[in-house]
Every structure is written in structure tokens, then in C-alpha cells.
Design an enzyme around this catalytic site. Structure first.
Site, PDB file in Angstrom:
ATOM      1  N   HIS A 135      -6.006  11.389   5.883  1.00  0.00           N
ATOM      2  CA  HIS A 135      -6.219  11.149   4.451  1.00  0.00           C
ATOM      3  C   HIS A 135      -5.241  10.114   3.925  1.00  0.00           C
ATOM      4  O   HIS A 135      -4.055  10.154   4.259  1.00  0.00           O
ATOM      5  CB  HIS A 135      -5.974  12.438   3.661  1.00  0.00           C
ATOM      6  CG  HIS A 135      -7.095  13.415   3.695  1.00  0.00           C
ATOM      7  ND1 HIS A 135      -7.370  14.194   4.780  1.00  0.00           N
ATOM      8  CD2 HIS A 135      -8.010  13.746   2.756  1.00  0.00           C
ATOM      9  CE1 HIS A 135      -8.412  14.978   4.496  1.00  0.00           C
ATOM     10  NE2 HIS A 135      -8.820  14.725   3.289  1.00  0.00           N
ATOM     11  N   ASN A 166       0.501  11.258  11.304  1.00  0.00           N
ATOM     12  CA  ASN A 166      -0.167  12.072  10.289  1.00  0.00           C
ATOM     13  C   ASN A 166       0.476  13.440  10.114  1.00  0.00           C
ATOM     14  O   ASN A 166       0.699  13.903   8.993  1.00  0.00           O
ATOM     15  CB  ASN A 166      -1.645  12.232  10.684  1.00  0.00           C
ATOM     16  CG  ASN A 166      -2.439  13.059   9.699  1.00  0.00           C
ATOM     17  OD1 ASN A 166      -2.199  13.003   8.504  1.00  0.00           O
ATOM     18  ND2 ASN A 166      -3.392  13.830  10.211  1.00  0.00           N
ATOM     19  N   GLU A 269       5.199  -5.825  -0.260  1.00  0.00           N
ATOM     20  CA  GLU A 269       4.321  -6.787  -0.947  1.00  0.00           C
ATOM     21  C   GLU A 269       4.136  -8.040  -0.098  1.00  0.00           C
ATOM     22  O   GLU A 269       3.033  -8.593  -0.009  1.00  0.00           O
ATOM     23  CB  GLU A 269       4.904  -7.159  -2.315  1.00  0.00           C
ATOM     24  CG  GLU A 269       4.755  -6.048  -3.341  1.00  0.00           C
ATOM     25  CD  GLU A 269       5.055  -6.499  -4.760  1.00  0.00           C
ATOM     26  OE1 GLU A 269       5.781  -7.511  -4.939  1.00  0.00           O
ATOM     27  OE2 GLU A 269       4.567  -5.832  -5.704  1.00  0.00           O
ATOM     28  N   PHE A 276       2.095  -4.641  -6.147  1.00  0.00           N
ATOM     29  CA  PHE A 276       2.154  -3.260  -6.630  1.00  0.00           C
ATOM     30  C   PHE A 276       2.727  -3.208  -8.040  1.00  0.00           C
ATOM     31  O   PHE A 276       3.499  -4.075  -8.431  1.00  0.00           O
ATOM     32  CB  PHE A 276       2.997  -2.399  -5.685  1.00  0.00           C
ATOM     33  CG  PHE A 276       2.460  -2.411  -4.271  1.00  0.00           C
ATOM     34  CD1 PHE A 276       1.217  -1.866  -3.987  1.00  0.00           C
ATOM     35  CD2 PHE A 276       3.174  -3.004  -3.240  1.00  0.00           C
ATOM     36  CE1 PHE A 276       0.703  -1.896  -2.705  1.00  0.00           C
ATOM     37  CE2 PHE A 276       2.669  -3.038  -1.948  1.00  0.00           C
ATOM     38  CZ  PHE A 276       1.425  -2.486  -1.676  1.00  0.00           C
ATOM     39  N   GLN A 285       9.778  -4.940 -12.645  1.00  0.00           N
ATOM     40  CA  GLN A 285       9.197  -4.937 -11.285  1.00  0.00           C
ATOM     41  C   GLN A 285      10.178  -5.559 -10.292  1.00  0.00           C
ATOM     42  O   GLN A 285      10.422  -5.007  -9.214  1.00  0.00           O
ATOM     43  CB  GLN A 285       7.939  -5.803 -11.262  1.00  0.00           C
ATOM     44  CG  GLN A 285       6.643  -5.067 -11.252  1.00  0.00           C
ATOM     45  CD  GLN A 285       5.479  -6.059 -11.139  1.00  0.00           C
ATOM     46  OE1 GLN A 285       5.050  -6.395 -10.054  1.00  0.00           O
ATOM     47  NE2 GLN A 285       4.973  -6.493 -12.276  1.00  0.00           N
ATOM     48  N   GLU A 289      11.561  -3.289  -7.268  1.00  0.00           N
ATOM     49  CA  GLU A 289      10.931  -3.624  -5.983  1.00  0.00           C
ATOM     50  C   GLU A 289      11.919  -4.237  -4.995  1.00  0.00           C
ATOM     51  O   GLU A 289      11.629  -4.322  -3.798  1.00  0.00           O
ATOM     52  CB  GLU A 289       9.743  -4.582  -6.198  1.00  0.00           C
ATOM     53  CG  GLU A 289       8.540  -3.896  -6.828  1.00  0.00           C
ATOM     54  CD  GLU A 289       7.427  -4.859  -7.214  1.00  0.00           C
ATOM     55  OE1 GLU A 289       7.651  -6.088  -7.181  1.00  0.00           O
ATOM     56  OE2 GLU A 289       6.327  -4.376  -7.550  1.00  0.00           O
TER      57      GLU A 289
HETATM   58 MN    MN Z   1      -2.904  13.771   6.660  1.00  0.00          MN
HETATM   59 MN    MN Z   2       4.745  -5.886  -7.871  1.00  0.00          MN
END
Ligand code: MN
Ligand code: MN
Length: 298
Positions: A135, A166, A269, A276, A285, A289
Site C-alpha cells: 500500500h 514493506n 525533490e 512537494f 518551503q 525542505e
Molecule cells: Mn504495507
Molecule cells: Mn517543494
């Protein structure tokens, strides 16, 4: 002297139904009034939450945008890439209102929201592939209702993920996010895969389903942390916590702490070419960032 005939009418439909007409008018007014109160509807509001801080790749719900197709639903927003057979990213808001007691629905299925004729991953494409159906927006973040939880099992929210990633540091970070919410925070989260070629239980693979589903080389996540409150965008400042991670999508990392995979937002980025939290003022930002999150997490 003759009275107008109507005075002697034993049953006047107009007068007899007058009270009913009043009731109808009253009922209609109540309906209209309550509709007005609900604009924007709860559903619209919840859909809008997920892109409050920005749309990292300027995805659009335009069928020409094959590699950057926006799907907005109540529990999350995502940008699907039909050339890769997976999402570029999934974005969702996580606060206490999304967490409840709904059970994991486990109903993995093709995403019917994709335009006709586009490739749709099915759960069986992952069977015996050596990769988990991983997911992006976790099932555990959408337990407020059965339908919220079911939405996380659309295959567009799933990537081929090495089980050690995961079920190791990736899952630890998911749990950490929910702990932050339990401690009184709300989060804005974006997650995706990067690059091509991961190592699952059967070794290295670039793709599943005869090349239709790309296996990412890395998984990444960006998490903005705010104390629970209102007007979220306006409360973000240069000391707001931003957690960015980039984890290898391979076996052998199960025991690693997620914290060891932290990088700066700028670095991610640069690697993804996404912007983002683009709705946050540029100076804010730039500051948040540029940092690597350093809070002790283990
Ligand atoms: Mn998962
Ligand atoms: Mn950004």
C-alpha cells in the site's frame, strides 16, 4: 339574495388542502435550508484535504495525461502513470477523524476510475511475483469507515514492494505516523516509488505482468507534521517538522530502523522532479525542505 355558490360548497379542495400545502412549503424550506448548510458537502471537503499543500506533479484528470492522471477520491488523491502501471504518488491527510474501528477489508481490485482502454493492474498480477501488494496510503490509515478502508485496496494505490521493505522499516514508519496522530498531531503525507528494479523474494525484477507494472527501486514518503488545529496551511512555518525518507525496495532491510533512511525534502525533490508542499510560501518551503529530520525515533 343569492350567495356565491362557493360559500355553499360542502368540500372546497383549495381550502381543505391548505394546511397540507403549508406543510409542503415548510418541508421544502427545511430541505433547501439543510442543503445550503451542507455546501461544501462533507465529501467534497474530505476530497480537497489531500491536495491542500499542493499537487506534486501537477496531475490532471485529463485522459491525455497518461503518465500523470489525477484520481481524487474521498480517502486520498493519486497521480496514476499508465506507462508504469502504478501511481507516481498518493497524497492523503491523516488526522484522528480518519482513524476508527473498521476492519481491514483486503479486497484488492482493479481501479474502475481509470479511463476505458487503459491498463488496469489486477491482484493476480502480483501472485508468485516475489513482491508484496504494498500500500502507498496504508489500510491502517483509513479505518474510519468500511468504504474508506476499501478504497485503499484499489490496485492504483498498490506497488510491487519487497516484503522486507514493506513489513520492515516502511511499516514501522506507517505505525510511527499513527502514533504522532495519537499524540495530538495531524499529518499531510505523500508516498510513491522511484526508479526501476527492485529485489523481491525471487530476486531482481524490473516489472511484473509482462512489463506492464514497473517495480520501483526505492519507496519514498514525505510527512508534514502539525499540531491538530484549524487553517492548516497558514500554520506551517520554518520550524514545522517535515520528515522525508527514501528506502531501497529490496530484501535484507527488515531489521533497519526507518529513521536511517531520512533525507532532505530537497534531495527527494531533485530525485523525483516533483515539487512537494508547493502551496506553502516559497521561503518556508526552502527552509523546511533543506533539513534532514533528526528527531530521535528509536
Ligand atoms: Mn504495507
Ligand atoms: Mn517543494
Amino acid at each position: 339574495m343569492a350567495f356565491p355558490a362557493c360559500y355553499f360548497t360542502p368540500f372546497d379542495p383549495f381550502r381543505a388542502f391548505l394546511p397540507i400545502r403549508h406543510c409542503l412549503v415548510l418541508a421544502l424550506s427545511l430541505v433547501l435550508f439543510s442543503c445550503k448548510k451542507d455546501v461544501p458537502t462533507k465529501q467534497n471537503y474530505r476530497t480537497a484535504e489531500h491536495l491542500l499543500l499542493g499537487n506534486p506533479s501537477n496531475a490532471t484528470a485529463n485522459t491525455n495525461a497518461r503518465a500523470n492522471y489525477l484520481v481524487e477520491r474521498e480517502p486520498y488523491a493519486l497521480a496514476y502513470n499508465a506507462d508504469k502501471g502504478i501511481a507516481n504518488w498518493v497524497s492523503w491527510h491523516l488526522d484522528a477523524t480518519w482513524l476508527g474501528t473498521a476492519e481491514r477489508q483486503d479486497n484488492f481490485r482493479p481501479d474502475e476510475a481509470l479511463p476505458m482502454g487503459w491498463y488496469r493492474a489486477t491482484p493476480s498480477h502480483y501472485t508468485n511475483s516475489g513482491f508484496d501488494r504494498g500500500h502507498l496510503c496504508p489500510s491502517g490509515d483509513r479505518t474510519g469507515s468500511q468504504s474508506d478502508n476499501q478504497a485503499t485496496f484499489f490496485m492504483t494505490n498498490i506497488i510491487p514492494q519487497a516484503s522486507d521493505n514493506n513489513q520492515g522499516p516502511w511499516q514501522e514508519l506507517e505505525a510511527y505516523c499513527r502514533t504522532l496522530v495519537e499524540q495530538g498531531n495531524e499529518l499531510y503525507i505523500i508516498a510513491g516509488g522511484l526508479g526501476e528494479g527492485g529485489t523481491g523474494k525471487n530476486g531482481l525484477a524490473n516489472a511484473l505482468a509482462d512489463g506492464k507494472i514497473q517495480v520501483p527501486a526505492f519507496t519514498w514518503k514525505v510527512i508534514l507534521v502539525l499540531e491538530s488545529g484549524e487553517n492548516d496551511l497558514s500554520r506551517i512555518n520554518t520550524s514545522t517538522r517535515l520528515i522525508t525518507v527514501l528506502m531501497p525496495n529490496r530484501q535484507g532491510v527488515r531489521q533497519k530502523s526507518w529513521g536511517t533512511y531520512r533525507i532532505s525534502g530537497d534531495e527527494l525533490e531533485m530525485k523525483t522532479q516533483y515539487d512537494f508542499i508547493s502551496n506553502v510560501p516559497a521561503a518556508v518551503q526552502a527552509t523546511i525542505e533543506s533539513k534532514v529530520d533528526e528527531i530521535n525515533v528509536q
